[in-house]
Design an enzyme around this catalytic site. Structure first.
Site, PDB file in Angstrom:
ATOM      1  N   SER A  26       0.854  -1.179   0.000  1.00 60.45           N
ATOM      2  CA  SER A  26       0.000   0.000   0.000  1.00 60.45           C
ATOM      3  C   SER A  26       0.887   1.225   0.000  1.00 60.45           C
ATOM      4  O   SER A  26       2.018   1.187   0.499  1.00 60.45           O
ATOM      5  CB  SER A  26      -0.876   0.011   1.253  1.00 60.45           C
ATOM      6  OG  SER A  26      -1.485   1.280   1.440  1.00 60.45           O
ATOM      7  N   TYR A  39      -0.866  -0.227  10.416  1.00 60.75           N
ATOM      8  CA  TYR A  39      -1.125  -0.540   9.007  1.00 60.75           C
ATOM      9  C   TYR A  39       0.071  -0.124   8.151  1.00 60.75           C
ATOM     10  O   TYR A  39       0.559  -0.902   7.323  1.00 60.75           O
ATOM     11  CB  TYR A  39      -2.395   0.180   8.539  1.00 60.75           C
ATOM     12  CG  TYR A  39      -2.736  -0.042   7.092  1.00 60.75           C
ATOM     13  CD1 TYR A  39      -3.350  -1.228   6.687  1.00 60.75           C
ATOM     14  CD2 TYR A  39      -2.465   0.919   6.133  1.00 60.75           C
ATOM     15  CE1 TYR A  39      -3.673  -1.438   5.352  1.00 60.75           C
ATOM     16  CE2 TYR A  39      -2.780   0.716   4.799  1.00 60.75           C
ATOM     17  CZ  TYR A  39      -3.385  -0.465   4.416  1.00 60.75           C
ATOM     18  OH  TYR A  39      -3.702  -0.665   3.094  1.00 60.75           O
ATOM     19  N   LYS A  43       2.564  -2.587   5.931  1.00 62.30           N
ATOM     20  CA  LYS A  43       2.688  -2.437   4.478  1.00 62.30           C
ATOM     21  C   LYS A  43       4.132  -2.155   4.070  1.00 62.30           C
ATOM     22  O   LYS A  43       4.589  -2.636   3.034  1.00 62.30           O
ATOM     23  CB  LYS A  43       1.741  -1.344   3.963  1.00 62.30           C
ATOM     24  CG  LYS A  43       0.272  -1.711   4.125  1.00 62.30           C
ATOM     25  CD  LYS A  43      -0.051  -3.036   3.458  1.00 62.30           C
ATOM     26  CE  LYS A  43      -1.484  -3.442   3.625  1.00 62.30           C
ATOM     27  NZ  LYS A  43      -1.810  -4.685   2.932  1.00 62.30           N
TER      28      LYS A  43
END
Length: 186
Positions: A26, A39, A43
């Protein structure tokens, strides 16, 4: 990603076909998002895991690459994109969102014999997200000949950008001059 790579690599080691693993990360793994630290870390870890796996698995003929999508329209992201459209489009030089088909085509390419010499790479499919000099100039409407002195708000924003590293150093005379002018403030 780790378990999937481990399991599929075990099966691929015994084949003589084109072997390719494509991970998906991401953009948060490149430029972290506020209130999404875990998160973003995960990633970023996928990108680095891809590079390490690529170096370890190539001896078995297995290439490992990663795709980092930008803002992609999906059923899951449609509502968020609609609510935040202006701020999401602003840093994308192509001024549009990506599609799942565009990401799938990169997966197909990386999995094909045409990508045989690509290994350990992170392919950003972002529509040119954060090609920063152009974005900074448009956002702050600066010319190369400073029409007026920088006000405190402009200065604060530019210092934040400079500290974030979201620009490419010394690629234009304008950036050199701007960095010189800003250096007296920090």
């Amino acid at each position: 990603t780790i378990i999937g790579t481990k399991n599929i690599a075990t099966l691929m080691k015994n084949t003589k076909e084109y072997n390719s693993i494509v991970n998906i990360s991401s953009f948060a793994g490149i430029i972290p998002q506020k209130n999404a630290s875990i998160y973003a870390c995960l990633k970023a870890a996928i990108i680095h895991f891809t590079k390490s796996s690529a170096s370890e698995l190539i001896k078995y003929g297995i290439r490992v690459n990663c795709i980092t999508p930008g803002v992609i329209k999906t059923d899951m992201t449609n509502d968020y994109i609609e609510k935040n459209s202006n701020s999401l489009l602003r840093p994308i030089s192509m001024n549009r969102y990506g599609s799942m088909e565009e990401i799938a085509s990169i997966v197909a390419f990386l999995s094909s014999k045409y990508a045989d010499y690509i290994n350990g790479e992170n392919i950003c499919v972002t529509g040119g997200k954060y090609l920063i000099q152009e974005w900074v100039m448009k956002k702050y409407k600066f010319s190369l000949q400073y029409p007026k002195p920088l006000n405190d708000e402009d200065l604060g924003d530019l210092i934040d950008i400079a500290k974030s590293g979201m620009y490419s150093r010394y690629t234009t005379d304008y950036v050199k001059e701007l960095e010189h002018d800003l250096s007296q403030y920090y």
